[in-house]
Design a protein around this motif. Structure first.
Motif, PDB file in Angstrom:
ATOM      1  N   THR A 106       0.844  -1.189   0.000  1.00 20.81           N
ATOM      2  CA  THR A 106       0.000   0.000   0.000  1.00 20.81           C
ATOM      3  C   THR A 106       0.880   1.240   0.000  1.00 20.81           C
ATOM      4  OG1 THR A 106      -1.626  -1.214   1.303  1.00 20.81           O
ATOM      5  CG2 THR A 106      -1.922   1.161   1.141  1.00 20.81           C
ATOM      6  N   PHE A 107       0.571   2.168  -0.901  1.00 19.03           N
ATOM      7  CA  PHE A 107       1.403   3.354  -1.084  1.00 19.03           C
ATOM      8  C   PHE A 107       0.534   4.596  -1.198  1.00 19.03           C
ATOM      9  CE2 PHE A 107       3.985  -0.167  -2.335  1.00 19.03           C
ATOM     10  CZ  PHE A 107       5.270   0.177  -1.981  1.00 19.03           C
ATOM     11  N   CYS A 108       1.176   5.731  -0.906  1.00 18.75           N
ATOM     12  CA  CYS A 108       0.480   7.013  -0.967  1.00 18.75           C
ATOM     13  C   CYS A 108       1.407   8.033  -1.619  1.00 18.75           C
ATOM     14  CB  CYS A 108       0.092   7.453   0.442  1.00 18.75           C
ATOM     15  SG  CYS A 108      -1.039   8.853   0.480  1.00 18.75           S
ATOM     16  N   PRO A 109       0.887   8.883  -2.504  1.00 16.99           N
ATOM     17  CA  PRO A 109       1.744   9.888  -3.137  1.00 16.99           C
ATOM     18  C   PRO A 109       2.105  11.006  -2.172  1.00 16.99           C
ATOM     19  CG  PRO A 109      -0.527  10.178  -3.843  1.00 16.99           C
ATOM     20  CD  PRO A 109      -0.493   8.933  -3.015  1.00 16.99           C
ATOM     21  N   ALA A 110       3.331  11.491  -2.269  1.00 13.65           N
ATOM     22  CA  ALA A 110       3.791  12.638  -1.495  1.00 13.65           C
ATOM     23  C   ALA A 110       3.610  13.908  -2.323  1.00 13.65           C
ATOM     24  CB  ALA A 110       5.259  12.445  -1.103  1.00 13.65           C
ATOM     25  N   PRO A 111       3.612  15.083  -1.693  1.00 13.38           N
ATOM     26  CA  PRO A 111       3.430  16.337  -2.439  1.00 13.38           C
ATOM     27  C   PRO A 111       4.470  16.556  -3.531  1.00 13.38           C
ATOM     28  CG  PRO A 111       3.134  16.709  -0.086  1.00 13.38           C
ATOM     29  CD  PRO A 111       3.641  15.311  -0.226  1.00 13.38           C
ATOM     30  N   ASP A 112       5.684  15.994  -3.365  1.00 17.31           N
ATOM     31  CA  ASP A 112       6.739  16.191  -4.364  1.00 17.31           C
ATOM     32  C   ASP A 112       6.633  15.216  -5.530  1.00 17.31           C
ATOM     33  OD1 ASP A 112       7.508  13.828  -3.207  1.00 17.31           O
ATOM     34  OD2 ASP A 112       9.394  14.581  -2.375  1.00 17.31           O
ATOM     35  N   GLY A 113       5.579  14.382  -5.549  1.00 15.04           N
ATOM     36  CA  GLY A 113       5.400  13.445  -6.648  1.00 15.04           C
ATOM     37  C   GLY A 113       5.933  12.061  -6.374  1.00 15.04           C
ATOM     38  N   ARG A 114       6.764  11.918  -5.355  1.00 16.53           N
ATOM     39  CA  ARG A 114       7.257  10.581  -5.005  1.00 16.53           C
ATOM     40  C   ARG A 114       6.146   9.781  -4.330  1.00 16.53           C
ATOM     41  NH1 ARG A 114      11.334  14.161  -3.547  1.00 16.53           N
ATOM     42  NH2 ARG A 114      13.341  13.888  -4.598  1.00 16.53           N
ATOM     43  N   TRP A 115       6.312   8.477  -4.299  1.00 18.51           N
ATOM     44  CA  TRP A 115       5.358   7.603  -3.626  1.00 18.51           C
ATOM     45  C   TRP A 115       6.077   6.875  -2.505  1.00 18.51           C
ATOM     46  CZ3 TRP A 115       0.171   5.982  -5.177  1.00 18.51           C
ATOM     47  CH2 TRP A 115      -0.380   6.829  -6.156  1.00 18.51           C
ATOM     48  N   ASN A 116       5.402   6.743  -1.381  1.00 21.49           N
ATOM     49  CA  ASN A 116       5.981   6.075  -0.229  1.00 21.49           C
ATOM     50  C   ASN A 116       5.013   5.044   0.329  1.00 21.49           C
ATOM     51  OD1 ASN A 116       8.480   7.731   0.071  1.00 21.49           O
ATOM     52  ND2 ASN A 116       7.016   9.386   0.405  1.00 21.49           N
ATOM     53  N   ALA A 117       5.564   4.024   0.991  1.00 21.36           N
ATOM     54  CA  ALA A 117       4.726   3.037   1.663  1.00 21.36           C
ATOM     55  C   ALA A 117       3.899   3.720   2.743  1.00 21.36           C
ATOM     56  CB  ALA A 117       5.599   1.939   2.256  1.00 21.36           C
ATOM     57  N   SER A 118       2.649   3.273   2.872  1.00 18.22           N
ATOM     58  CA  SER A 118       1.737   3.920   3.806  1.00 18.22           C
ATOM     59  C   SER A 118       0.706   2.902   4.288  1.00 18.22           C
ATOM     60  CB  SER A 118       1.040   5.097   3.125  1.00 18.22           C
ATOM     61  OG  SER A 118       0.000   5.618   3.925  1.00 18.22           O
ATOM     62  N   PRO A 119       0.228   3.031   5.536  1.00 21.12           N
ATOM     63  CA  PRO A 119      -0.813   2.108   6.014  1.00 21.12           C
ATOM     64  C   PRO A 119      -2.105   2.209   5.213  1.00 21.12           C
ATOM     65  CG  PRO A 119       0.195   3.304   7.836  1.00 21.12           C
ATOM     66  CD  PRO A 119       0.662   3.962   6.580  1.00 21.12           C
ATOM     67  N   VAL A 120      -2.369   3.394   4.670  1.00 22.90           N
ATOM     68  CA  VAL A 120      -3.556   3.594   3.834  1.00 22.90           C
ATOM     69  C   VAL A 120      -3.113   4.221   2.520  1.00 22.90           C
ATOM     70  CG1 VAL A 120      -5.143   3.851   5.766  1.00 22.90           C
ATOM     71  CG2 VAL A 120      -3.981   5.863   4.862  1.00 22.90           C
ATOM     72  N   GLY A 121      -3.893   3.987   1.483  1.00 26.44           N
ATOM     73  CA  GLY A 121      -3.547   4.541   0.184  1.00 26.44           C
ATOM     74  C   GLY A 121      -3.970   3.609  -0.931  1.00 26.44           C
TER      75      GLY A 121
END
Length: 319
Positions: A163-178
């Protein structure tokens, strides 16, 4: 005509997706702006009808990926299609050393494409020769890898996040929700790197996986790949393929990053007739762009034509 952003399913080729889109949208005019391998998922931009003319301006767009690189095992396809043909012990992995290796692959590079690729050599596809048991000498190609960032090191692909969520800078990071991603079945319990990549057109992430493994002294393959961005379009905008019929198409102008010139009725008429239009505003585009591309919008704000800025003094123009 509209543009659609689809989340390509696992196991389908880009051509398969185009075929299904033609049936769903009831049109033969469908094209895409960048191939994804069958075991890759994520953003596939579809241009429909008159929008297919924009593919040539979009296929060179940079793209972002989440790449899973499994170390200690090599495959002929360089990905999880397999089979595993070589294994090796993987020593303890150091994040700083891996970051240094990744930095060595950023910037302009000469990259050798995979044997299993759609490149034409001597009139045949490289993958056709590879599937027949042959091998083609594929010349290295100039590519640019803008950024590579190590997001994590895992004991196996099965242990990596889903599960991943986009960051404001356009990168994507692992996240509990997304957004939940889908990966191919792993070929074994091999240590796996998770890398966020921003690359230019023509870059093979399968080749990057091979080369990163070689730099670390072990065989490697790309065990999973998700395209999170293509040009202006993000994975968060993408519709599941099975919901394409209900998806809202996006306007042409949302797809291209070009200066916009709104055409007068007279100028629009000349463009439709293939004539060189006369417009007092064109000069400033010539000075600004020196012959680069400009998006010209028809008087109704819908019909789009891409032209080159021209110079009245030089007597040059182009469409």
């Amino acid at each position: 005509m509209p543009i659609y952003v689809v989340d390509k399913p696992l196991g389908l080729t880009s051509h398969d997706v185009v075929g299904r889109a033609r049936r769903i949208l009831n049109t033969k005019q469908v094209g895409h702006t960048g191939t994804l391998d069958p075991l890759a998922t994520g953003v596939l931009v579809l241009c429909v009808g008159g929008s297919t003319k924009l593919v040539q301006f979009m296929e060179r767009d940079s793209k972002d990926y989440l790449a899973f690189i499994s170390l200690g095992a090599a495959t002929p396809t360089l990905d999880a299609e397999g089979p595993v043909t070589e294994t090796a012990f993987v020593p303890e992995l150091d994040a700083q050393a891996i970051e240094a290796v990744l930095q060595g692959f950023t910037g302009p590079q000469q990259q050798i494409p995979p044997q299993y690729s759609a490149l034409h050599v001597g009139g045949v596809r490289a993958y056709a020769v590879a599937r027949a048991g042959g091998q083609i000498e594929l010349p290295a190609r100039s590519v640019t890898l803008h950024e590579l960032k190590l997001l994590g090191i895992y004991g196996s692909l099965s242990a990596a996040p889903r599960t991943f969520c986009p960051a404001p800078d356009g990168r994507w990071n692992a996240s509990p929700v997304g957004i939940t991603i889908h990966l191919p079945p792993p070929l074994g319990d091999f240590p796996t790197l998770l890398v966020w990549a921003r690359v230019g057109s023509g870059t093979y992430l399968r080749s990057l996986a091979r080369d990163v493994g070689a730099a670390l002294g072990v065989p490697a393959h790309l065990s999973g790949l998700i395209r999170t961005r293509a040009g202006r379009f993000e994975l968060s905008q993408a519709a599941p393929l099975e919901q394409l019929g209900e998806a809202a198409g996006l306007p042409d102008l949302s797809a291209i990053d070009l200066p916009i010139l709104e055409a007068t009725p007279e100028m629009a008429l000349h463009l439709r007739q293939g004539k060189r239009p006369t417009d007092a505003r064109v000069g400033r585009f010539t000075v600004l762009l020196s012959g680069a591309l400009v998006a010209v919008v028809d008087g109704d704000g819908q019909h789009l034509k891409v032209v080159r800025a021209w110079s009245e003094e030089a007597g040059e123009s182009g469409t």
